[in-house]
Design a protein around this motif. Structure first.
Motif, PDB file in Angstrom:
ATOM      1  N   GLU A   1       0.810  -1.220   0.000  1.00  0.00           N
ATOM      2  CA  GLU A   1       0.000   0.000   0.000  1.00  0.00           C
ATOM      3  C   GLU A   1       0.849   1.278   0.000  1.00  0.00           C
ATOM      4  OE1 GLU A   1      -2.204   0.816   3.559  1.00  0.00           O
ATOM      5  OE2 GLU A   1      -3.971   1.326   2.382  1.00  0.00           O
ATOM      6  N   PRO A   2       1.811   1.453   0.928  1.00  0.00           N
ATOM      7  CA  PRO A   2       2.561   2.718   0.949  1.00  0.00           C
ATOM      8  C   PRO A   2       3.288   2.978  -0.356  1.00  0.00           C
ATOM      9  CG  PRO A   2       3.147   1.331   2.833  1.00  0.00           C
ATOM     10  CD  PRO A   2       2.284   0.524   1.938  1.00  0.00           C
ATOM     11  N   ARG A   3       3.769   1.905  -0.945  1.00  0.00           N
ATOM     12  CA  ARG A   3       4.531   2.047  -2.186  1.00  0.00           C
ATOM     13  C   ARG A   3       3.649   2.529  -3.321  1.00  0.00           C
ATOM     14  NH1 ARG A   3       9.531   0.753  -3.275  1.00  0.00           N
ATOM     15  NH2 ARG A   3       9.818   0.334  -5.488  1.00  0.00           N
ATOM     16  N   VAL A   4       2.477   1.906  -3.418  1.00  0.00           N
ATOM     17  CA  VAL A   4       1.569   2.264  -4.509  1.00  0.00           C
ATOM     18  C   VAL A   4       1.079   3.687  -4.323  1.00  0.00           C
ATOM     19  CG1 VAL A   4      -0.634   1.711  -5.566  1.00  0.00           C
ATOM     20  CG2 VAL A   4       0.907  -0.127  -4.880  1.00  0.00           C
ATOM     21  N   ILE A   5       0.704   4.017  -3.078  1.00  0.00           N
ATOM     22  CA  ILE A   5       0.207   5.378  -2.841  1.00  0.00           C
ATOM     23  C   ILE A   5       1.295   6.397  -3.149  1.00  0.00           C
ATOM     24  CG2 ILE A   5      -0.558   6.964  -1.038  1.00  0.00           C
ATOM     25  CD1 ILE A   5      -2.139   4.760   0.175  1.00  0.00           C
ATOM     26  N   HIS A   6       2.503   6.092  -2.741  1.00  0.00           N
ATOM     27  CA  HIS A   6       3.640   6.966  -3.042  1.00  0.00           C
ATOM     28  C   HIS A   6       3.700   7.262  -4.550  1.00  0.00           C
ATOM     29  CE1 HIS A   6       8.231   7.686  -2.309  1.00  0.00           C
ATOM     30  NE2 HIS A   6       7.752   8.503  -3.217  1.00  0.00           N
ATOM     31  N   LYS A   7       3.613   6.193  -5.306  1.00  0.00           N
ATOM     32  CA  LYS A   7       3.717   6.337  -6.759  1.00  0.00           C
ATOM     33  C   LYS A   7       2.581   7.200  -7.303  1.00  0.00           C
ATOM     34  CE  LYS A   7       5.005   3.242 -10.493  1.00  0.00           C
ATOM     35  NZ  LYS A   7       6.233   3.892 -10.876  1.00  0.00           N
ATOM     36  N   LEU A   8       1.373   6.917  -6.823  1.00  0.00           N
ATOM     37  CA  LEU A   8       0.213   7.651  -7.322  1.00  0.00           C
ATOM     38  C   LEU A   8       0.290   9.123  -6.953  1.00  0.00           C
ATOM     39  CD1 LEU A   8      -2.623   5.067  -6.654  1.00  0.00           C
ATOM     40  CD2 LEU A   8      -1.611   5.714  -8.836  1.00  0.00           C
ATOM     41  N   VAL A   9       0.706   9.411  -5.741  1.00  0.00           N
ATOM     42  CA  VAL A   9       0.778  10.807  -5.304  1.00  0.00           C
ATOM     43  C   VAL A   9       1.837  11.551  -6.106  1.00  0.00           C
ATOM     44  CG1 VAL A   9       1.428  12.312  -3.398  1.00  0.00           C
ATOM     45  CG2 VAL A   9      -0.096  10.389  -2.988  1.00  0.00           C
ATOM     46  N   VAL A  10       2.962  10.924  -6.285  1.00  0.00           N
ATOM     47  CA  VAL A  10       4.051  11.590  -7.000  1.00  0.00           C
ATOM     48  C   VAL A  10       3.642  11.877  -8.441  1.00  0.00           C
ATOM     49  CG1 VAL A  10       6.382  11.264  -7.912  1.00  0.00           C
ATOM     50  CG2 VAL A  10       5.876  10.719  -5.539  1.00  0.00           C
ATOM     51  N   GLU A  11       2.872  10.980  -9.038  1.00  0.00           N
ATOM     52  CA  GLU A  11       2.446  11.189 -10.417  1.00  0.00           C
ATOM     53  C   GLU A  11       1.617  12.443 -10.570  1.00  0.00           C
ATOM     54  OE1 GLU A  11       0.477   7.712 -11.790  1.00  0.00           O
ATOM     55  OE2 GLU A  11       2.372   6.658 -12.163  1.00  0.00           O
ATOM     56  N   GLU A  12       0.889  12.808  -9.519  1.00  0.00           N
ATOM     57  CA  GLU A  12       0.019  13.975  -9.582  1.00  0.00           C
ATOM     58  C   GLU A  12       0.762  15.267  -9.256  1.00  0.00           C
ATOM     59  OE1 GLU A  12      -3.421  14.021 -10.397  1.00  0.00           O
ATOM     60  OE2 GLU A  12      -2.787  12.050 -11.145  1.00  0.00           O
TER      61      GLU A  12
ATOM     62  N   SER B   1      -2.202  20.234  -1.550  1.00  0.00           N
ATOM     63  CA  SER B   1      -3.200  19.513  -2.332  1.00  0.00           C
ATOM     64  C   SER B   1      -2.789  18.045  -2.485  1.00  0.00           C
ATOM     65  CB  SER B   1      -3.399  20.166  -3.701  1.00  0.00           C
ATOM     66  OG  SER B   1      -2.185  20.145  -4.418  1.00  0.00           O
ATOM     67  N   ALA B   2      -1.478  17.835  -2.586  1.00  0.00           N
ATOM     68  CA  ALA B   2      -1.022  16.445  -2.669  1.00  0.00           C
ATOM     69  C   ALA B   2      -1.375  15.696  -1.392  1.00  0.00           C
ATOM     70  CB  ALA B   2       0.486  16.385  -2.895  1.00  0.00           C
ATOM     71  N   ALA B   3      -1.316  16.411  -0.273  1.00  0.00           N
ATOM     72  CA  ALA B   3      -1.658  15.770   1.000  1.00  0.00           C
ATOM     73  C   ALA B   3      -3.126  15.349   0.989  1.00  0.00           C
ATOM     74  CB  ALA B   3      -1.372  16.723   2.158  1.00  0.00           C
ATOM     75  N   ASP B   4      -3.973  16.230   0.445  1.00  0.00           N
ATOM     76  CA  ASP B   4      -5.391  15.844   0.330  1.00  0.00           C
ATOM     77  C   ASP B   4      -5.532  14.589  -0.518  1.00  0.00           C
ATOM     78  OD1 ASP B   4      -6.095  17.903   1.862  1.00  0.00           O
ATOM     79  OD2 ASP B   4      -6.552  19.273   0.200  1.00  0.00           O
ATOM     80  N   HIS B   5      -4.816  14.611  -1.644  1.00  0.00           N
ATOM     81  CA  HIS B   5      -4.841  13.477  -2.547  1.00  0.00           C
ATOM     82  C   HIS B   5      -4.388  12.210  -1.815  1.00  0.00           C
ATOM     83  CE1 HIS B   5      -3.298  11.619  -6.575  1.00  0.00           C
ATOM     84  NE2 HIS B   5      -4.394  11.055  -6.127  1.00  0.00           N
ATOM     85  N   TYR B   6      -3.345  12.379  -1.035  1.00  0.00           N
ATOM     86  CA  TYR B   6      -2.793  11.266  -0.272  1.00  0.00           C
ATOM     87  C   TYR B   6      -3.849  10.681   0.657  1.00  0.00           C
ATOM     88  CZ  TYR B   6       0.045   8.940   3.323  1.00  0.00           C
ATOM     89  OH  TYR B   6       0.563   8.037   4.226  1.00  0.00           O
ATOM     90  N   LEU B   7      -4.512  11.600   1.393  1.00  0.00           N
ATOM     91  CA  LEU B   7      -5.510  11.127   2.363  1.00  0.00           C
ATOM     92  C   LEU B   7      -6.663  10.426   1.649  1.00  0.00           C
ATOM     93  CD1 LEU B   7      -5.614  14.062   4.913  1.00  0.00           C
ATOM     94  CD2 LEU B   7      -4.746  11.737   5.243  1.00  0.00           C
ATOM     95  N   GLU B   8      -7.021  10.991   0.509  1.00  0.00           N
ATOM     96  CA  GLU B   8      -8.111  10.413  -0.273  1.00  0.00           C
ATOM     97  C   GLU B   8      -7.751   8.989  -0.704  1.00  0.00           C
ATOM     98  OE1 GLU B   8      -9.695  11.629  -4.564  1.00  0.00           O
ATOM     99  OE2 GLU B   8      -9.380  13.319  -3.195  1.00  0.00           O
ATOM    100  N   LEU B   9      -6.534   8.870  -1.266  1.00  0.00           N
ATOM    101  CA  LEU B   9      -6.077   7.551  -1.693  1.00  0.00           C
ATOM    102  C   LEU B   9      -6.057   6.586  -0.528  1.00  0.00           C
ATOM    103  CD1 LEU B   9      -3.087   8.429  -4.037  1.00  0.00           C
ATOM    104  CD2 LEU B   9      -5.212   7.291  -4.676  1.00  0.00           C
ATOM    105  N   LYS B  10      -5.606   7.110   0.583  1.00  0.00           N
ATOM    106  CA  LYS B  10      -5.459   6.258   1.756  1.00  0.00           C
ATOM    107  C   LYS B  10      -6.818   5.719   2.198  1.00  0.00           C
ATOM    108  CE  LYS B  10      -2.544   5.249   5.233  1.00  0.00           C
ATOM    109  NZ  LYS B  10      -1.263   5.218   5.776  1.00  0.00           N
ATOM    110  N   SER B  11      -7.833   6.596   2.177  1.00  0.00           N
ATOM    111  CA  SER B  11      -9.130   6.117   2.649  1.00  0.00           C
ATOM    112  C   SER B  11      -9.738   5.163   1.621  1.00  0.00           C
ATOM    113  CB  SER B  11     -10.064   7.292   2.947  1.00  0.00           C
ATOM    114  OG  SER B  11     -10.493   7.853   1.746  1.00  0.00           O
ATOM    115  N   THR B  12      -9.552   5.472   0.309  1.00  0.00           N
ATOM    116  CA  THR B  12     -10.035   4.540  -0.710  1.00  0.00           C
ATOM    117  C   THR B  12      -9.393   3.180  -0.510  1.00  0.00           C
ATOM    118  OG1 THR B  12      -9.850   6.446  -2.152  1.00  0.00           O
ATOM    119  CG2 THR B  12     -10.492   4.361  -3.175  1.00  0.00           C
TER     120      THR B  12
END
Lengths: 294, 429, 464
Positions: free
Chosen positions: C70-81, C120-131
């Protein structure tokens, strides 16, 4: 009756010897009413044991045994397994000392000299009374070094030539020299079982002992190797006094002049070999000889 | 002729005997000396630790008459808790020190005067005032924690014999402390703080509670992972593994892992768990995982020995009444082997408790003041706390280090004693 | 959703499956009519176990994998944005940037440290995390339910549930023992992979034969500092020097103690002495490190000074002596085992010829045990080389090529620790060098152990 009790301790620890105390064999009820039949004593003994008792912890292994070993004779000690014959043999050069918890009472003389006397030390004793063991136990060294070992530790040879001479002489006397003369630097453990046992005999006689104790020397050998050792014993008795423990009655009959029969730690009967085997006087001896137990 | 040989030999041997017995004696003495050396090392080590560490279990207190002047505190009488929380307690402490020793003049001397009392006194007073707001405006005698340097003088660790330049407690401070002692205003108490706080920059305020909790959480993770996996692996290898290459490979691996330096496990933890899986740094979770990998070989090897020593007749009896091999193992063999397995596991856990090198790699060297509340909070463990304190230059920390070592060794002794007790009981059966 | 909650749900589902499986077996048995229970191949509880295992195992595997990645995937997704400019930052700076986002999102730092993109990335991060949390919970539950239902449906009287459960259990047992292989693989791969990256910047030959070790590299580009040199030889020499000092202490003391205790001492003395000396083996290494740094090192320096010698305050001698003390019990118990493996007939043969005990020991027992003793010493050396805390606390940091034990030297393990402790950027050659050192350390100790164990095994076979 005066005697010496010896507590088993490390070898060479002479302080353990000399703890004198009176021996009272009547403390041991099972000894009463038993008397050795035959002739345990000889006129001119090389070694003599008197009233020997040996204990392993609380267990008594030898009960009040007296026996002489004559000069240049081969005496065989026979009896069922667990009868204490090996234990008794080992009292002659104090090998029981190295067994923890082993205690001995009585006295043993070598040429009128008390073996368990405080002044007597095991190094000297064992140089004079050598031993050959049940299983061939050459050191993991070369054949030469195996035979030279005793001479080296006792400082018997001053030059390499002396040492070579001792090694060759001992190997010849053990009738092994011809077989191994080109292999002297090979490990002794590489020889066959019978050769190993003769190597051990050569090792024992390299320090020129007066008595050789043999503890079932052929029990791990095949019949051919056994025959060679028996021949060897016959030759050796010219020079050495030999006491041999064996579980083979045939062997005792073949090699010994006198035979002692042990039963449950007691010396039941002693006599000339021929007589013991043909006309046993004690019932137990007869039962054993005729193969009723063994 | 042999008899002549014998006679000659007898003389030679007789002559050499004295020398040989002397050598024998000497050799025995070398042996005794070796054993004694081992004993001496152990004794020196323990003595050194204990003699350095035991003063840390006491804390020196100094009694000041503190004037809770509302103005100086900067609060109104009857102020709220929040206001009291913000009040200037340091000023009050300083004022009472100045009042007790009016002769202190000049910045230098005053600063020395203030250094008699620990900065922890500020929090001590704050808590006191919040609990007892009625003291505001009054003067009261209060015991305050001494600064660690002043404490060292009061404990007699620092004396006047040491040249003044070589010690942190100066002559003037010594005079003040002497006069406090004469007035009965100094006291030595058992140092409960040592067990009830986390790390601190001030030696007298530093404690091992955070490290103890960290060790606890780390060992918990280690045990939960290593024990079942280790026992299951031992059961497989002893009872079910076929003789084949794969089994050989597993066995070779276990034996080699037992000898891999612990720091290499730390590298593994850093590369795999921290960098690849991005698990939190400094967390007992990762520390526990790494230590469990390290203890696994110990547990497997000892468990196998314990399972091996279960008499085959038990297995045959169980199989004979129709139990499956698996039931035989779990119902009959394992219960009998359990004391042996537990012994091995406790020894493994004791190793893990004392281990620090791999934890340095995964960031458990942080300065941790707060007690961790779970396996993912930043934490440190007792041995690493020892390592950190050992690096601190203040003498107060040296004392704390030794004291922490004593606590750590105490735990290890208890664990090993437990293991020995279990083994003894196991052997009796 | 919290992982622990999901886990509890999973346990509950497993239990439900167990009950359902058991019930179902009852039902199908009853449907067979009178005496149907005896037609069941296995006991009802085995059908329950089977259903429970099917519900639990696949779902648990999914959960572990999910949590791991999970942390790895979220990292990747957040960085892409993130803005393109940020994405093109060097790896280490990007990592720092990302860490700020995460720490803000988890509420442990304030927003004023961050720029707009990060917030905004932090928001994205939290969103991904809850999803991710919801998906995790749903998927795990789904897999568990499917597994459970499938297993329950398969329940028939002929189903060999017990055998089925047992074979699953055996596979679990096998998996547990296979972990040992995975650990080794993990060590080799992780260390090797990073070491290879290191050798891309620093040639292997420079590393293996270089005589200079100074890994300080320029932190900023404008700094003049050299690019650092990574010659491994001084570290090796330092390691061997300290290990040698340790052996000089440990081998005579350990070996002689073992000989004395096994050949001379009374049983009582032995029973008391051995455990006491073994305490030395149980003392944590950090304690030895403290002892070396604060007691032994100053003592040796003062002693040296009084003799007119210059002794470094972090001398190899101090670290080596203390390491030797640590290894004494190790050498002792190994020698003890090995000397006791020499058959008693050897002792008897020698003593029976009138040799004294020490002649027997020196001329028969030790030569006979020599291969084993050498093997044991190799194991001890491997220990000494891999030991970390003592040298970290008591040995020096600067790599000096010297054979003088009074000087300060550094070791492989010390350098690994200094290079990796503290905040490090993960990609600099400096950090990667630690892995190269780890690789060397791993293989050297492995080699020593394999050789030593081989020698010892051969030795034992000789007397079996």
């Amino acid at each position: 009756m005066n005697s010496i009790a010896v507590t088993a301790e490390g070898v060479g620890d002479s302080s353990a010897v000399g703890n004198r105390e009176a021996l009272d064999i009547h403390d041991h009820a099972d000894v009463s009413g038993y008397e050795t039949i035959g002739w345990p004593f000889v006129d001119d003994p090389k070694m003599s044991a008197r009233n020997v008792n040996v204990y392993y912890g609380d267990k008594q292994a030898i009960h009040n045994v007296s026996l002489d070993i004559g000069k240049n004779e081969v005496i065989a000690m026979i009896g069922p397994s667990g009868c204490g014959k090996s234990t008794f043999l080992r009292t002659f050069n104090r090998m029981n000392d190295i067994i923890p918890g082993c205690r001995m009472e009585g006295n043993i003389h070598l040429d009128q000299e008390d073996v368990y006397h405080g002044g007597q030390d095991t190094v000297m004793l064992r140089a004079r009374v050598g031993m050959v063991f049940q299983k061939p136990n050459p050191f993991p060294k070369s054949i030469y070094e195996n035979v030279a070992y005793g001479a080296r530790i006792h400082g018997l040879a001053h030059t390499k030539a002396d040492l070579d001479e001792i090694v060759e002489k001992s190997l010849r006397r053990a009738s092994l020299f011809e077989e191994v003369k080109d292999l002297l630097d090979q490990p002794g453990t590489g020889l066959s079982g019978g050769q190993q046992q003769r190597l051990c005999i050569a090792r024992a006689i390299a320090v020129s002992p007066e008595v050789i104790l043999m503890d079932e020397p052929c029990s791990a050998l095949d019949p051919i190797a056994t025959a060679r050792i028996e021949e060897l014993i016959d030759e050796l008795k010219e020079r050495y006094t030999i006491a041999i423990v064996t579980h083979s009655m045939q062997q005792a009959a073949r090699v010994s002049q006198r035979t002692a029969y042990f039963h449950l730690g007691k010396l039941i009967e002693v006599g000339p070999t021929k007589q013991v085997f043909t006309m046993p006087r004690h019932e137990l001896t007869e039962n054993y000889i005729t193969g009723r137990f063994g | 002729m042999s008899n002549q040989d014998s006679y000659k030999n007898t003389e030679v041997i007789q002559a050499s005997l004295k020398k040989r017995y002397a050598r024998e004696k000497r050799f025995q003495w070398y042996g005794r000396l070796a054993v004694l050396t081992g004993f001496a090392f152990l004794f020196i080590l323990l003595f050194d630790i204990v003699s350095k560490g035991y003063p840390a279990f006491t804390q020196q207190y100094i009694q000041l008459s503190v004037d809770f002047d509302a103005d100086r505190l900067g609060v109104e009488p009857g102020a709220s808790s929040e206001a009291l929380y913000q009040a200037d307690y340091l000023g009050v402490v300083k004022a009472s020190l100045r009042q007790m020793f009016p002769e202190a003049s000049g910045r230098q001397e005053k600063r020395q005067l203030y250094r008699l009392i620990s900065i922890g006194a500020e929090y001590q007073l704050r808590d006191y005032v919040i609990d007892n707001p009625q003291v505001i405006g009054k003067t009261q005698d209060i015991w305050l924690m001494a600064h660690s340097e002043a404490g060292a003088y009061l404990k007699g660790q620092v004396t006047r014999e040491i040249p003044e330049t070589d010690r942190r407690v100066k002559d003037t401070q010594m005079q003040w402390l002497d006069s406090l002692a004469q007035q009965g205003r100094t006291e030595s108490r058992f140092n409960t703080l040592f067990f009830s706080t986390g790390d601190s920059r001030e030696p007298e305020l530093a404690g091992i509670k955070a490290a103890l909790y960290g060790s606890f959480f780390t060992l918990l993770v280690t045990f939960l992972l290593a024990f079942p996996i280790g026992v299951f692996a031992a059961v497989y290898l002893e009872e079910f593994a076929p003789r084949n290459r794969l089994t050989d490979l597993i066995e070779i691996n276990i034996n080699n892992l037992a000898a891999v330096p612990s720091i290499v496990f730390g590298l593994l933890g850093l590369a795999v768990f921290i960098n690849f899986f991005e698990l939190p740094r400094s967390a007992p979770l990762v520390g526990g995982i790494v230590l469990s990998l390290m203890t696994l070989p110990t547990i497997i090897i000892t468990s196998r020995a314990a399972i091996q020593s279960v008499s085959p007749s038990i297995r045959q009896a169980a199989l004979g009444v129709g139990a499956s091999p698996l039931q035989t193992v779990f119902h009959h063999v394992l219960p009998v082997a359990m004391p042996g397995i537990l012994t091995g596991s406790i020894i493994g856990m004791a190793q893990a408790l004392g281990e620090s090198a791999p934890l340095l790699m995964i960031g458990m060297v942080a300065f941790i003041m707060d007690v961790p509340g779970g396996v993912t909070d930043p934490a440190t463990v007792l041995p690493v706390q020892i390592f950190l304190w050992a690096d601190s230059p203040e003498r107060g920390f040296m004392e704390k280090t030794s004291a922490a070592i004593m606590v750590l060794m105490g735990f290890l002794i208890v664990m090993n004693a437990l293991a020995i007790y279990l083994r003894k009981r196991f052997e009796l059966k | 959703m919290q992982t622990s909650t999901v886990f509890l749900v999973l346990i509950a589902l497993t239990f439900v499956s167990f009950i359902a499986g058991r019930k179902r077996s009852h039902k199908v048995a009853m449907a067979m009519g009178e005496g149907g229970m005896s037609l069941l191949h296995s006991l009802p509880k085995h059908y329950g176990y089977m259903a429970g295992l099917w519900a639990a195992l696949p779902a648990l595997l999914l959960l572990v994998l999910w949590v791991g990645f999970e942390p790895r995937v979220i990292h990747k997704l957040v960085v892409e944005e993130l803005p393109v400019a940020v994405q093109q930052l060097p790896h280490s700076e990007l990592g720092l940037y990302y860490n700020q986002i995460v720490s803000y999102a988890s509420g442990s730092s304030d927003a004023d440290l961050l720029d707009q993109a990060q917030v905004s990335a932090a928001d994205h991060y939290l969103e991904l995390k809850s999803t991710s949390g919801v998906m995790k919970a749903l998927l795990v539950a789904l897999v568990a339910v499917i597994g459970g239902v499938l297993a329950v449906q398969r329940v028939t009287p002929a189903l060999r549930a017990r055998n089925h459960v047992e074979s699953i259990c055996k596979w679990i047992l096998f998996a547990c023992s296979f972990i040992a292989v995975l650990i080794t693989l993990g060590i080799v791969l992780s260390v090797l992979f990073e070491a290879l990256r290191f050798f891309q910047t620093i040639p292997l030959t420079d590393f293996l034969f270089g005589l200079q070790w100074s890994p300080q590299m320029a932190i900023r580009i404008d700094q003049v500092a050299a690019s650092g040199s990574f010659g491994f030889v001084p570290l090796l020499v330092g390691t061997l020097l300290i290990s040698m000092v340790a052996m000089v202490i440990a081998v005579p003391v350990g070996l002689m103690s073992a000989i004395y205790l096994s050949e001379y001492a009374s049983r009582r003395f032995r029973a008391v002495t051995k455990p006491v000396l073994e305490i030395l083996a149980g003392v944590p290494t950090v304690v030895y490190g403290f002892f070396a740094a604060l007691t032994v090192a100053p003592f040796i320096r003062n002693l040296g000074e009084s003799l007119g010698l210059t002794v470094a305050s972090e001398s190899a001698l101090a670290a080596g002596i203390v390491m030797g003390i640590m290894i004494i019990p190790f050498v002792m118990s190994l020698s003890d085992d090995i000397i006791n493996a020499v058959p008693d007939t050897m002792r008897e043969a020698s003593l029976g010829m009138g040799a004294t005990m020490n002649e027997t020991i020196r001329k028969v027992l030790i030569p006979a045990a020599l291969p084993g003793i050498v093997g044991g010493i190799l194991l001890a050396v491997s220990r000494a080389i891999g030991e970390t805390m003592i040298v970290v606390m008591a040995a020096g940091l600067s790599a000096k090529l010297t054979a003088n034990p009074l000087e300060a030297v550094t070791t492989i393990t010390v350098q690994i620790v200094t290079l990796l402790v503290g905040d490090q950027e993960f990609d600099s050659p400096k950090t990667l060098a630690a892995f190269a050192l780890g690789l060397v350390l791993f293989f050297v100790t492995l080699l020593l152990n394999v050789v030593a164990l081989y020698v010892v095994r051969k030795y034992r076979e000789q007397y079996e």
